[in-house]
Design an enzyme around this catalytic site. Structure first.
Site, mmCIF file in Angstrom:
data_model
loop_
_atom_site.group_PDB
_atom_site.id
_atom_site.type_symbol
_atom_site.label_atom_id
_atom_site.label_comp_id
_atom_site.label_asym_id
_atom_site.label_seq_id
_atom_site.Cartn_x
_atom_site.Cartn_y
_atom_site.Cartn_z
ATOM 1 N N GLU A 163 0.828 -1.213 0.000
ATOM 2 C CA GLU A 163 0.000 0.000 0.000
ATOM 3 C C GLU A 163 0.860 1.260 0.000
ATOM 4 O O GLU A 163 0.467 2.284 -0.567
ATOM 5 C CB GLU A 163 -0.939 -0.014 1.211
ATOM 6 C CG GLU A 163 -1.918 -1.176 1.235
ATOM 7 C CD GLU A 163 -2.717 -1.297 -0.051
ATOM 8 O OE1 GLU A 163 -3.047 -0.249 -0.662
ATOM 9 O OE2 GLU A 163 -3.008 -2.428 -0.464
ATOM 10 N N HIS A 174 1.574 2.299 -3.419
ATOM 11 C CA HIS A 174 0.525 3.117 -4.018
ATOM 12 C C HIS A 174 0.539 4.536 -3.454
ATOM 13 O O HIS A 174 0.361 5.512 -4.189
ATOM 14 C CB HIS A 174 -0.849 2.505 -3.755
ATOM 15 C CG HIS A 174 -1.094 1.190 -4.413
ATOM 16 N ND1 HIS A 174 -0.853 0.970 -5.748
ATOM 17 C CD2 HIS A 174 -1.575 0.014 -3.915
ATOM 18 C CE1 HIS A 174 -1.180 -0.283 -6.050
ATOM 19 N NE2 HIS A 174 -1.610 -0.880 -4.957
#
Length: 434
Positions: free
Chosen positions: A25, A28
């Site tokens: 994550e 991202h």
């Protein structure tokens, strides 16, 4: 002690998986922040929030079910197209409601957010970079883990230093466990080879490890070989004639067969030999190909796993696993009767393989996976290119909300496959040690 070691292995796997998800994550989050996208949440796990803290505009937190994670970016879906002043619909019934709910939830993420900070407003290449950031982070983590395993710890290798010499030569097919008066001395003992000798060359060929020396000996039954050893810093040349014996060997294809080979009756000391720093990257590339093969055949392999589960058949040891199965294997690796470095290397390899699975799996071009978002961005880019080439007005952004029903179907299928794998890992598990 074994139970404690097993639990330690499971904990290492769970923590390692959580770190892998967090880094995914983060892969991202960082480019999204770099490109100015408004990110409302960065969450590890799903379900109820256990802990969270807001820093700036983003809420960072941990949720109860550690089986994934997400970041919430404003404008993942473009606004709904209007037709005669009314919001577009995807059809009637259940799926239409899903689409409208997705639009409503998406609209909330865009409240009071500058239009230039919406995800769908980014150039195509920036959207692709953001969505590939997560899988690429898992790929890089796999490289790091494999590099630590191969270059930091090393590969356990039989060296050219002799560990032991058999007094006699007993065929591997013999049930006897020791020497008798009728057994002839082993060729190594007869030649005067002693524990601690370091093999320099065999039959005029310099050898770098015991495997090279063994191969020459196995290929030369009945032939007298000159073996140069170094003893107390002094080179000595010894004459040895390998005896013909039956022995199980591993072929180039990985098959174990019984063959007649030369044998002298000596064993070597083992030590960890660090590999070149690029060995981790090479192993990653090789492993990606293997993992990709499993993912491409995932529906078939899950079906085979289900058949084995309900019929009691044996599972494919190279087949897919759930988190439960991976945890079980981690526990077995940690509790096996082996040197600590062997167990550490095994856990590192397991975590690296899990990260490769995350990398490949997330590249599948289906929503809600990262590959699905990449596919949408590429389709949007193709539409824009087509309009420029033929001098047409710029097209509207791809209405991703219309794909929510298909996304729902994919999620249901993934949950179903995950449930089958969990049941199989509980009631028909794969064991790495038989």
């Amino acid at each position: 002690m074994t139970v404690i070691a097993f639990l330690v292995g499971v904990v290492v796997l769970v923590v390692g998986l959580a770190v892998s998800i967090a880094l995914h994550e983060l892969g991202h989050l960082l480019p999204a922040k770099k490109f100015g996208v408004h990110v409302g949440q960065y969450m590890i796990g799903f379900g109820p929030t256990l802990f969270s803290r807001r820093r700036g505009e983003t809420e960072y937190g941990i949720k109860a079910i550690p089986l994934g994670g997400y970041i919430s970016m404003s404008g993942m879906y473009p606004p709904s197209p209007s037709r005669a002043g009314r919001a577009g619909r995807a059809g009637g019934g259940f799926f239409a409601t899903m689409v409208q709910d997705a639009r409503a939830a998406n609209a909330e993420t865009m409240t009071d957010v500058d239009e230039g900070r919406l995800f769908y407003r980014l150039p195509v290449y920036k959207r692709i970079i953001i969505m590939l950031g997560g899988p690429v982070m898992n790929l890089l983590l796999a490289v790091v883990l494999f590099t630590i395993m191969l270059s930091g710890i090393g590969v356990q290798t039989a060296t050219t230093t002799i560990a032991g010499v058999s007094e006699c030569l007993v065929s591997s097919a013999s049930a006897e466990s020791g020497c008798t008066a009728s057994d002839p001395p082993s060729p190594a003992a007869a030649a005067g080879i002693l524990p601690g000798d370091v093999i320099v060359s065999v039959d005029g060929t310099e050898v770098a490890d015991f495997a090279e020396a063994s191969q020459i000996i196995q290929d030369s039954p009945g032939e007298q070989l000159a073996i140069v050893v170094e003893r107390d810093g002094v080179p000595r040349t010894l004459q040895v004639t390998p005896a013909l014996t039956e022995r199980e060997i591993v072929t180039a294809d990985g098959d174990v067969v019984t063959a007649e080979v030369g044998m002298v009756g000596m064993t070597a000391q083992s030590e960890y030999v660090p590999q070149p720093v690029w060995a981790g990257a090479e192993m990653t590339v090789d492993s990606v190909q293997r993992v990709a093969g499993v993912v491409v055949q995932l529906p078939v392999r899950v079906y085979d796993t289900a058949v084995a589960l309900f019929t009691g058949g044996e599972r494919d040891p190279d087949g897919p696993l759930s988190v439960v199965g991976a945890g079980r294997i981690a526990g077995e690796v940690a509790s096996v009767d082996a040197p600590v470095l062997n167990r550490v290397a095994g856990l590192l390899g397991l975590l690296a393989s899990l990260n490769l699975a995350l990398f490949v799996f997330n590249l599948i071009p289906l929503l809600p996976l990262d590959g699905g978002h990449v596919a949408v961005a590429l389709w949007d880019g193709l539409k824009r290119l087509w309009a420029r080439v033929f001098r047409r007005p710029p097209p509207r952004p791809v209405d991703t909300a219309r794909l929510v029903p298909a996304t729902f179907v994919v999620v249901v299928l993934l949950i179903g496959m995950g449930a089958i794998l969990i049941l199989a890992d509980l009631f028909n598990p794969i064991s790495v040690f038989g």
